[in-house]
Structures are given as structure tokens and as C-alpha cells.
Design a protein around this motif. Structure first.
Motif, PDB file in Angstrom:
ATOM      1  N   TYR A  40     -10.000   6.916   8.555  1.00 42.10           N
ATOM      2  CA  TYR A  40      -9.736   6.186   7.322  1.00 42.10           C
ATOM      3  C   TYR A  40     -10.131   7.012   6.104  1.00 42.10           C
ATOM      4  N   GLU A  96      -9.310   0.506  -1.801  1.00 39.84           N
ATOM      5  CA  GLU A  96      -8.086   0.827  -1.065  1.00 39.84           C
ATOM      6  C   GLU A  96      -8.461   1.563   0.218  1.00 39.84           C
ATOM      7  N   ILE A  97      -7.909   1.100   1.334  1.00 37.86           N
ATOM      8  CA  ILE A  97      -8.131   1.727   2.637  1.00 37.86           C
ATOM      9  C   ILE A  97      -6.790   2.211   3.176  1.00 37.86           C
ATOM     10  N   ALA A  98      -6.749   3.468   3.604  1.00 40.85           N
ATOM     11  CA  ALA A  98      -5.542   4.029   4.210  1.00 40.85           C
ATOM     12  C   ALA A  98      -5.929   4.796   5.466  1.00 40.85           C
ATOM     13  N   ARG A  99      -4.996   4.916   6.382  1.00 42.39           N
ATOM     14  CA  ARG A  99      -5.233   5.750   7.558  1.00 42.39           C
ATOM     15  C   ARG A  99      -5.072   7.226   7.186  1.00 42.39           C
ATOM     16  N   THR A 100      -5.923   8.061   7.760  1.00 37.91           N
ATOM     17  CA  THR A 100      -5.865   9.484   7.420  1.00 37.91           C
ATOM     18  C   THR A 100      -4.599  10.150   7.936  1.00 37.91           C
ATOM     19  N   PRO A 104       1.025   3.446   8.776  1.00 39.29           N
ATOM     20  CA  PRO A 104       0.830   2.266   7.918  1.00 39.29           C
ATOM     21  C   PRO A 104      -0.124   1.253   8.538  1.00 39.29           C
ATOM     22  N   ILE A 105      -0.887   0.610   7.686  1.00 35.73           N
ATOM     23  CA  ILE A 105      -1.688  -0.547   8.080  1.00 35.73           C
ATOM     24  C   ILE A 105      -0.803  -1.784   7.961  1.00 35.73           C
ATOM     25  N   VAL A 121      -2.300  -6.352   2.216  1.00 37.18           N
ATOM     26  CA  VAL A 121      -1.714  -5.065   2.574  1.00 37.18           C
ATOM     27  C   VAL A 121      -0.487  -4.817   1.701  1.00 37.18           C
ATOM     28  N   ARG A 125      -1.149   0.128   3.048  1.00 38.88           N
ATOM     29  CA  ARG A 125      -2.567   0.303   2.762  1.00 38.88           C
ATOM     30  C   ARG A 125      -3.210  -1.060   2.525  1.00 38.88           C
TER      31      ARG A 125
END
Length: 528
Positions: A40, A96-100, A104-105, A121, A125
Motif C-alpha cells: 500500500y 488516500e490508500i492505493a495499492r503499490t 484497483p481497490i 472508493v 483508491r
């Protein structure tokens, strides 16, 4: 040489000082020499016109995929990780949280639910709105909420994340302040000397096993410093008026579990492997830090009650992955407030000066509230209040561990008078086991013989405003179980609910003839 050392400290501080703003948001930069989370990435902005996004360093702790027989890691959690971000704020923030990897979340949910004013969402994100300082977890794509991760789980490793919005930390030193000794990464810090504050500069440090703490000293771990090793004292009463603080991490990941050290370690030395153990301590504070991957019990401030000389643990976070990886034992003289504890053994022993606003999470083996340490109070109350059990999972079925309220046959003395559990929210949608397992002796099938345990009655506890979201996914009954010389009675349940329905009768519990005097009220009628 002293001048060169001072100039280097100033340079390091300037290069890695956290980004702050007039609205109180302080976001820490990356930890030099430490890899960020591989799962993340996080940005934070103050909620105000023109509030700019700031990139936050996402730490990560992992359950090592090693044989439990060699280092006590729970095999069912091998490869699991937990990312976390520590920052300071005095106002509302959006995170804000995103996958590295860019995937997509699809969904996100905050726990405790009541701590966030919004979670949604957008464009793959997750966006979380926090109105004030709080410690929360964010479930991504239902990894915890939508599946049973306890007994029988055979799925892939689960990668979770927490957001730690801390209040502004008071008394933060500068490396050049009088009495401050700034320690560079790679240096062996002195355990004594003409300093009052030991300041771990940005980067990765290793103090080794049982670094000695001194009375009337401060130990500062800022939000861009990692310290491997453990802290302790050696003589009863010589560690007092100590402050361990900051938003950095103290990690036991480089230490083996004491039962698997070669050559063997005498049991009397096992305490040296605890991240923080102070014996006979008073007037000690632990604030803000994260304790990760404890080799054994995480935080023990050992002292009987001493009026006017409390120990305090505030805004502290704990992650453990191993057997005996307990959270906090307050003994008789510690106040616990605003903490986040995810453990694979027991989270909290109920004793001390009170437990407030703490978030609890168990995956494999631990109980939220261990009752075997309950006192019998005549001159004061012990209140556990406003706490949230967000996950209560277990890898086993018929044994004495796990659960939320657990005596597990270990009473051994009269206890309960003056103890209050108030406003406890158990919001796990899929708890593995029952929430009440108050057993003075262990009945079958939870022990082979239903053996008799130590004597001592349990009475006088008030359970007030206890909300349980869901029953055991394994159908385990709620249990109160006494024995002839360890009876259970005079327990009061005010506004106890399960799945939104009020509990108003003793039949809610499976019990034996040594349990009686249970009192129920559909709504809390008093607040002592």
C-alpha cells in the motif's frame, strides 16, 4: 569531534524533518535504509480549502514464513503483513490508500466504524475521512470482513493496513537541545552519561538485547526512525520517571523467541526479550510509539498500585505474530488509553488504573481481555471503557484461549468487586469463538478432564453497554462456569446486545450450578 557530531545531527534533522503545516498536520518522510510497504501507498491532506496532499511513509510488519518450532511464528499467518502510517494532526484529514502495484481497490471499510466520518472508493483508491485523532484499520476488498480467517482458513496471505492519526506529540526534542544526545544510525548508544534525552536520528538503529533504561531519562524515537532491540531495567525500582515516546517503531524482528535461542536461555532471562519491560517502575510513560514483531510479551510496566505515581501508556500501537506475543500487562499501577493492539496471543490483562478507547484485534490464539488478573477493589473502581474489538479470530476450537472476556480457569482468588466494563463494542462480523468464556474451571470439551482449578469466587462485575455484532461462526455458546470453591455470582449486565437484540435472561449463558445471581437490564440505568 563534538562540534562535528553536532553539525551532522543538525544536517540529518534538516534533511529528514517531518513536513508540518499550520493546521497541525505532521507527515513523516521515509525512514532512511528501510523499505516501505510493498502493498500500500498512502497520501494525506488536511480537510480545508487548498489543503495539499502529502505522501506518507507506509511501514510494514510481516509474519515470517518460518517453522513455528524454530521461532514461534504462527504458521497459519505465514506471509501476512500489516502496513501502517503514523502522522500527527489536530484537525480533520482525508487519507488516500492505493495499492503499490496499481491494482484497483474495489471496496473499503473502516474499523472501528464509528471513528471515521466517511470511507469510499473512487477510481480504484480508498478515501477515508477522519475528523479527529484516532487509530483505525481499513479493510480492503473484504479481506477480513467477508471471509472466516480463523479456524480452517486456507487462503492466501492477507495484507492489511492501519491509519494512525495521532494528536500532536508534546515535548518533542531537537537534536541540538540541551541535554539531548543524538544517536546516528549504526552507532551504539551509551546507556548512561551526561544526557537526559536519547534521540534516535532518522534511520535504522539496533540497540540489541535489553538496552538498559535509566531513571529520570527520555528516549525519543521520531516517526522516521526504526529501533531494533529491547528496553529494560535490571533492578527493582531503579527504572522510574522514564518517558519512551515518538512515532517511530521499536521492533523485535531481529530477535528469536526466547524459548528457541541456542544455547538455551534461562527462564529468568526471558524478560530481556520483551520489547519494553520495567520492573518496579513508577511515573513512567510510553507514548506514540509502535511495537512490532515482539519476540514475546510486548509491554510490561511491573508495579503494584502506588497512589499518585501512575504509569501511563497512551497512543501506543502493538503488532505481534508469535506465540507469547501478548500486548500490555498493566499490573496494578498502569493506565492504558487510546492504543491499538493486534496480537497473536493475549491483548490485555485487566488490572491497573483503567483501560480506555483502545482497539483490539486477534487472529490466531489470543483473548481481548484476560480476566485472570482481575483485582478485588474496595476503595476504587477499575473501569474498562469505550473499547472496540474489531476482529476476534482463532486458529483453534476447543481449548482455553481466544474469546473476548476470558477467565480460562486461572482465577485463584476472590475478584471482581469494583470492576466495570462499559461501552465495549465487539464489531467483528465473523468471530471464530464465543465472546464470554468466564470459566473458573475448564469444562469439557475445552479441557480433557474438566479439571478443577484454583479457588476464589468471582462477583461484583458490571457489564454495561456491551454490543456484540455477531455470534461465533462455529456456533460456540456463551459460557459462565464455576466450581464449588470458585463460584460466579452478582454479575450485572446492563444493555447487553447480540446482533442488535437485547439479552435479558440468564439462559443466554451456558452455565452450571455454581453460577447464580445474574442481573439483567435492557438499558443501562446508571453510570457509576
Amino acid at each position: 569531534m563534538k562540534r562535528v557530531r553536532t553539525l551532522l545531527a543538525i544536517l540529518l534533522f534538516a534533511l529528514h524533518s517531518p513536513a508540518g503545516a499550520d493546521d497541525g498536520l505532521v507527515v513523516y518522510p521515509p525512514v532512511p535504509g528501510l523499505a516501505a510497504s510493498g502493498h500500500y501507498k498512502v497520501r494525506i491532506r488536511p480537510v480545508r480549502p487548498g489543503g495539499e496532499w502529502q505522501t506518507a511513509f507506509a511501514w510494514e510488519t510481516a509474519c515470517k514464513a518460518v517453522d513455528k518450532k524454530t521461532d514461534a511464528y504462527f504458521d497459519t499467518l505465514a506471509g501476512w503483513t500489516h502496513a501502517y502510517v503514523n502522522f500527527e494532526t489536530s484537525g480533520a484529514v482525508e487519507v488516500e490508500i492505493a495499492r503499490t502495484d496499481g491494482a484497483p481497490i474495489r471496496s473499503a471499510a473502516v474499523h472501528p466504524k464509528r471513528k471515521a466520518s466517511a470511507c469510499e472508493v473512487r477510481d480504484g483508491r480508498a478515501f477515508v475521512l477522519l475528523d479527529q485523532p484516532c487509530l483505525v484499520a481499513v479493510d480492503i476488498d473484504g479481506q477480513m470482513d467477508a471471509q472466516d480467517t480463523g479456524k480452517g482458513y486456507k487462503g492466501p496471505p492477507i495484507h492489511t493496513i492501519s491509519l494512525f492519526a495521532n494528536p500532536p506529540l508534546a515535548g518533542k526534542p531537537k537534536p541540538t537541545d540541551p541535554g539531548v544526545l543524538a544517536v546516528k544510525p549504526g552507532e551504539v548508544p551509551p546507556s548512561d552519561g551526561p544526557w537526559t534525552t536519547l534521540y534516535f536520528l532518522p534511520g535504522v538503529h539496533d540497540v540489541g538485547l535489553a538496552f538498559p533504561l535509566r531513571a529520570n531519562r527520555q528516549y525519543y524515537i521520531p516517526g522516521d526512525a526504526m529501533v531494533y532491540g529491547t528496553f529494560s531495567n535490571t533492578k527493582w525500582g531503579d527504572g522510574h520517571h522514564i518517558r519512551i515516546f515518538g512515532l517511530g517503531t521499536l521492533s523485535g524482528a531481529r530477535l528469536k523467541h526466547p524459548e528457541y535461542v541456542e544455547p538455551p536461555v534461562p527462564e529468568k532471562d526471558h524478560g530481556r526479550y520483551r520489547p519494553i519491560e520495567l520492573i518496579g517502575t513508577t511515573d513512567t510513560r510510553v507514548e506514540g510509539i509502535t511495537i512490532a514483531d515482539s519476540a514475546t510479551h510486548s509491554l510490561m510496566l511491573v508495579s503494584p498500585f502506588k497512589a499518585g505515581h501512575p504509569n501511563e501508556v497512551r497512543w501506543t500501537k502493538i503488532f505481534t505474530w508469535r506465540a507469547n506475543g501478548d500486548g500490555i500487562n498493566p499490573f496494578g499501577n498502569t493506565l492504558i488509553e487510546d492504543c491499538f493492539i493486534r496480537t497473536q496471543d493475549d491483548s490485555l490483562y485487566v488490572n491497573g488504573l483503567g483501560i480506555r478507547r483502545t482497539v483490539l484485534w486477534n487472529d490466531a490464539n489470543g483473548s481481548s481481555f484476560v480476566l485472570s488478573a482481575l483485582p478485588q477493589l474496595t476503595d476504587r473502581q477499575l473501569v474498562v471503557e469505550d473499547c472496540d474489538v474489531i476482529y476476534s479470530r482463532a486458529k483453534w476450537h476447543h481449548w482455553s484461549g481466544g474469546r473476548v472476556f476470558n477467565m480460562r480457569g486461572e482465577g485463584g482468588r476472590a475478584a471482581g468487586a469494583g470492576v466495570v466494563f462499559r461501552n465495549i463494542n465487539v464489531e467483528d462480523p465473523r468471530p471464530t469463538l464465543q465472546q464470554f468464556f468466564i470459566c473458573m474451571t475448564m469444562p469439557k470439551p475445552y479441557s480433557k478432564n474438566g479439571e478443577k482449578r484454583a479457588a476464589g469466587d468471582l462477583s461484583g462485575i458490571l457489564f454495561q453497554n456491551i454490543s456484540i455484532a455477531a455470534p461465533s461462526v462455529l456456533g460456540e455458546p456463551q459460557i459462565l462456569w464455576g466450581q464449588p470453591d470458585a463460584r460466579i455470582g452478582n454479575l450485572t449486565f446492563e444493555n447487553l446486545t447480540l446482533a442488535g437484540k437485547p439479552v435479558i435472561a440468564p439462559e443466554f449463558f451456558k452455565s452450571n450450578e455454581f453460577v447464580g445471581g445474574l442481573n439483567f437490564a435492557p438499558r443501562a440505568v446508571s453510570k457509576p
